[in-house]
Design an enzyme around this catalytic site. Structure first.
Site, PDB file in Angstrom:
ATOM      1  CE  LYS A  94       7.422 -13.215 -14.341  1.00 47.58           C
ATOM      2  NZ  LYS A  94       6.925 -13.167 -13.129  1.00 47.58           N
ATOM      3  CE  LYS A  95      12.764 -10.241 -16.027  1.00 49.46           C
ATOM      4  NZ  LYS A  95      14.046 -10.097 -15.221  1.00 49.46           N
TER       5      LYS A  95
ATOM      6  CD  GLU B 276      22.031  10.644 -11.661  1.00 48.62           C
ATOM      7  OE1 GLU B 276      22.969  11.309 -11.190  1.00 48.62           O
ATOM      8  OE2 GLU B 276      21.725  10.577 -12.809  1.00 48.62           O
TER       9      GLU B 276
ATOM     10  CG  ASP C 143       4.620 -21.278  -3.470  1.00 51.34           C
ATOM     11  OD1 ASP C 143       5.519 -20.678  -2.737  1.00 51.34           O
ATOM     12  OD2 ASP C 143       4.488 -21.062  -4.674  1.00 51.34           O
TER      13      ASP C 143
ATOM     14  CE1 TYR D  30       4.917 -10.232  -6.806  1.00 49.11           C
ATOM     15  CE2 TYR D  30       3.190 -10.528  -5.260  1.00 49.11           C
ATOM     16  CZ  TYR D  30       4.661 -10.166  -5.353  1.00 49.11           C
ATOM     17  OH  TYR D  30       5.426 -10.012  -4.596  1.00 49.11           O
TER      18      TYR D  30
ATOM     19  N   GLY E 124      -5.952  -8.514  -9.349  1.00 45.20           N
ATOM     20  CA  GLY E 124      -5.221  -7.273  -9.655  1.00 45.20           C
ATOM     21  C   GLY E 124      -3.709  -7.385  -8.860  1.00 45.20           C
TER      22      GLY E 124
ATOM     23  CD  GLU F 222       4.822 -10.639 -12.771  1.00 47.15           C
ATOM     24  OE1 GLU F 222       5.946 -10.379 -12.156  1.00 47.15           O
ATOM     25  OE2 GLU F 222       4.678 -11.995 -13.248  1.00 47.15           O
TER      26      GLU F 222
ATOM     27  NE  ARG G 250      20.806 -23.684  -2.960  1.00 49.35           N
ATOM     28  CZ  ARG G 250      20.943 -22.435  -3.712  1.00 49.35           C
ATOM     29  NH1 ARG G 250      21.062 -21.288  -3.475  1.00 49.35           N
ATOM     30  NH2 ARG G 250      21.088 -22.990  -4.954  1.00 49.35           N
TER      31      ARG G 250
ATOM     32  CB  CYS H   2      10.037 -17.290 -12.145  1.00 42.89           C
ATOM     33  SG  CYS H   2       9.505 -17.598 -10.840  1.00 42.89           S
TER      34      CYS H   2
ATOM     35  CB  CYS I 126      10.198 -21.116 -10.381  1.00 41.99           C
ATOM     36  SG  CYS I 126      11.447 -19.918 -11.023  1.00 41.99           S
TER      37      CYS I 126
ATOM     38  CB  ALA J 211      -4.110  -9.842 -12.592  1.00 43.34           C
TER      39      ALA J 211
ATOM     40  CG  HIS K 247      24.817  12.278 -14.199  1.00 47.27           C
ATOM     41  ND1 HIS K 247      23.485  12.465 -14.003  1.00 47.27           N
ATOM     42  CD2 HIS K 247      25.092  13.036 -15.253  1.00 47.27           C
ATOM     43  CE1 HIS K 247      23.004  13.415 -14.948  1.00 47.27           C
ATOM     44  NE2 HIS K 247      24.039  13.831 -15.596  1.00 47.27           N
TER      45      HIS K 247
ATOM     46  NE  ARG L  33     -10.928  -9.604  -3.484  1.00 40.11           N
ATOM     47  CZ  ARG L  33     -10.856 -10.674  -2.834  1.00 40.11           C
ATOM     48  NH1 ARG L  33     -11.953 -11.340  -2.607  1.00 40.11           N
ATOM     49  NH2 ARG L  33      -9.878 -11.119  -2.117  1.00 40.11           N
TER      50      ARG L  33
END
Ligand code: NDP
Length: 454
Positions: A50-51, A447, A307, A183, A181, A187, A323, A47, A42, A185, A442, A204
């Site tokens: 990447k983010k 909403e 994982d 996560y 196809g 992203e 935890r 994560c 991560c 790929a 709004h 595929r």
């Protein structure tokens, strides 16, 4: 029998770190073994970096489409090496923060590969020489070594990148072929294309993101196509060859593509090989370690999280498992991980986020007659003055019998931020009537979730 430590954690990723820190905070004597930098997938290769790249892609996308707002960007240049360098520096900074907090909690860090000698002893092995650097013993051992990219068994595969390689790049390529196809790929297709790389994506199946609600996958397909990502469905990569400094991909259909690089993102698998688990004869669940609901393996001294077990392979899940493990075994707090309504996001631009059951899953469980779908799709206000009028989509899957919300799905900006909060209400058993009784805020996108009638 006396052991050097109360707990050995093998693998200092998100889950392992969470467990080590929580156990140490209860006064346990903890050792952690890690072969790479502290942080795991991560923080180092997933994560977080990447983010940061998603933010870069998002900023560029906003810049190129800001003319309607009177903001003229004649020439936007993107220096990918600046982004990549900054991302690496940030990742190192975070890794150091984790190392320091381990130090503060008196967790002993051993650098090297962890290899089981027996149920209470783990050898720390040099990854290069394979020499045993140290033997560490403990009453309990937690395995949290994470996963690694699955390799395709095709000629020339070593010429391609896995997602790990992206973060080691010095520059972005001009052209990239992405296989998969899911996560990763999707992203990376979104990141690279929005930052100027030409992208071909080979899938595929017939859809992106199999397992997600079909409407989400359709929205993404439209959005990626309109962005100019060349999506090739129902096809597979057969071989890779180097031709004049470029890579030639040959697909099963016979089509050939020449690109600067290839990224293979066809899933991940547990990284258990180096642990020498054969000495322990632990029960497996396919390629995963089999664990009970408190993450205990078939050996009562050995535990596994993250994982390497057959649970949703997501960072917050691994952290909670770590935890909960520490709470149960070092503080006698009887806790279990709540696997209900885990929110998920795919950080494409716009992003996808989801919690609960997809329409397809709900139909299978409750039958079509017993569910009701509320759905709306519209151009968000933020796109009013943009050339790209891409739409967002909001969807609720409701149980007709008790009015309970079974699933909530969104494609659009800030979807992940919105769905994170919706997941709280799903966990509390919210009904469609509760949504209807909630005043709209709004003008926002979300909403529409409280104003959908049908
Ligand atoms: P995914 O399981 O998401 O997707 C794998 C993709 O590769 C699917 O499209 C799959 O097709 C395809 N595939 C699998 N095997 C082959 C093959 N032999 N040939 C061609 N295509 C193949 O895996 P990723 O690698 O994208 O990500 C791994 C995991 O990492 C995710 O499942 C998730 O747990 C985690 N992750 C989470 C992120 C997030 O939370 N935002 C981001 C990135 C990763 P098919 O659908 O037909 O099986």
């Amino acid at each position: 029998m006396e052991f050097e430590f109360d707990l050995i954690v093998v693998g200092a990723g998100s889950g392992g770190l969470a467990a080590a820190k929580r156990a140490a905070s209860y006064g346990a004597k903890v050792a952690i073994i890690e072969v790479n930098k502290i942080g795991g997938t991560c923080v180092l290769r997933g994560c977080v970096p990447k983010k940061l790249m998603v933010y870069a892609a998002n900023n560029r996308r906003n810049m190129v489409s800001a003319e309607g707002y009177g903001l003229i960007n004649k020439e936007i240049t993107f220096n990918s090496s600046v982004l990549l360098k900054n991302v690496r520096e940030e990742v190192s900074r975070l890794s150091h923060i984790h190392s320091n907090s381990l130090k503060k909690l008196n967790v002993t860090v051993f650098e090297g590969l962890g290899r089981f000698k027996n149920q209470n002893t783990v050898e720390v092995v040099c990854p290069k020489t394979r020499n045993i650097l140290r033997k560490v013993s403990a009453n309990k051992v937690l395995i949290s070594v994470g996963g690694k990219p699955k390799k395709l068994e095709i000629p020339g595969v070593d010429l391609a990148w896995s997602s790990d390689d992206i973060f080691e790049l010095q520059d972005f390529p001009k052209t990239l072929l992405i296989v998969g196809g899911g996560y990763i790929a999707c992203e990376f297709a979104s990141i690279f294309k929005n930052l100027g790389t030409e992208v071909i994506q080979i899938i595929r199946g017939q859809n992106l993101l199999s397992g997600f609600d079909k409407d989400l996958s359709e929205c993404l397909k439209k959005s990626m196509t309109s962005l100019g990502i060349d999506l090739k469905f129902n096809n597979q990569l057969k071989s890779i060859k180097k031709i004049k400094g470029k890579l030639q991909s040959t697909l099963v259909s016979g089509s050939k593509f020449l690109t600067n690089n290839i990224l293979i993102a066809t899933g991940r698998e547990p990284a258990l090989k180096e642990l020498h688990l054969d000495t322990l004869n632990l029960k497996m669940d396919g390629i995963y370690l089999d664990v009970n609901e408190v993450n205990q393996t078939s050996n009562s001294n050995i535990f596994a999280i993250g994982d390497i077990i057959k649970r949703p392979n997501l960072t917050p899940v691994a952290i909670e498992q770590g935890r909960v493990f520490a709470d149960n075994y070092f503080a006698d707090r009887r806790r279990k991980v709540n696997y209900q309504n885990i929110p998920k996001a795919v950080f494409t631009i716009p992003e996808i986020s989801t919690v609960g059951l997809s329409e397809e899953e709900a139909t299978e469980i409750y039958s079509e007659l017993n569910i009701k779908i509320f759905k709306c799709s519209f151009t968000p206000m933020s796109n009013t003055f943009k050339k790209n009028k891409s739409k967002c989509m909001l969807k609720l899957v409701v149980n007709k019998k008790n009015d309970k919300i079974l699933g909530c799905h969104m494609f659009g900006e800030a979807a992940s931020e919105i769905i994170q909060m919706v997941s709280v209400s799903l966990n509390a058993g919210i009904t469609k009537k509760d949504f209807d009784n909630t005043m709209a805020l709004h003008p926002t996108i979300s909403e529409e979730f409280v104003t959908m009638y049908g």
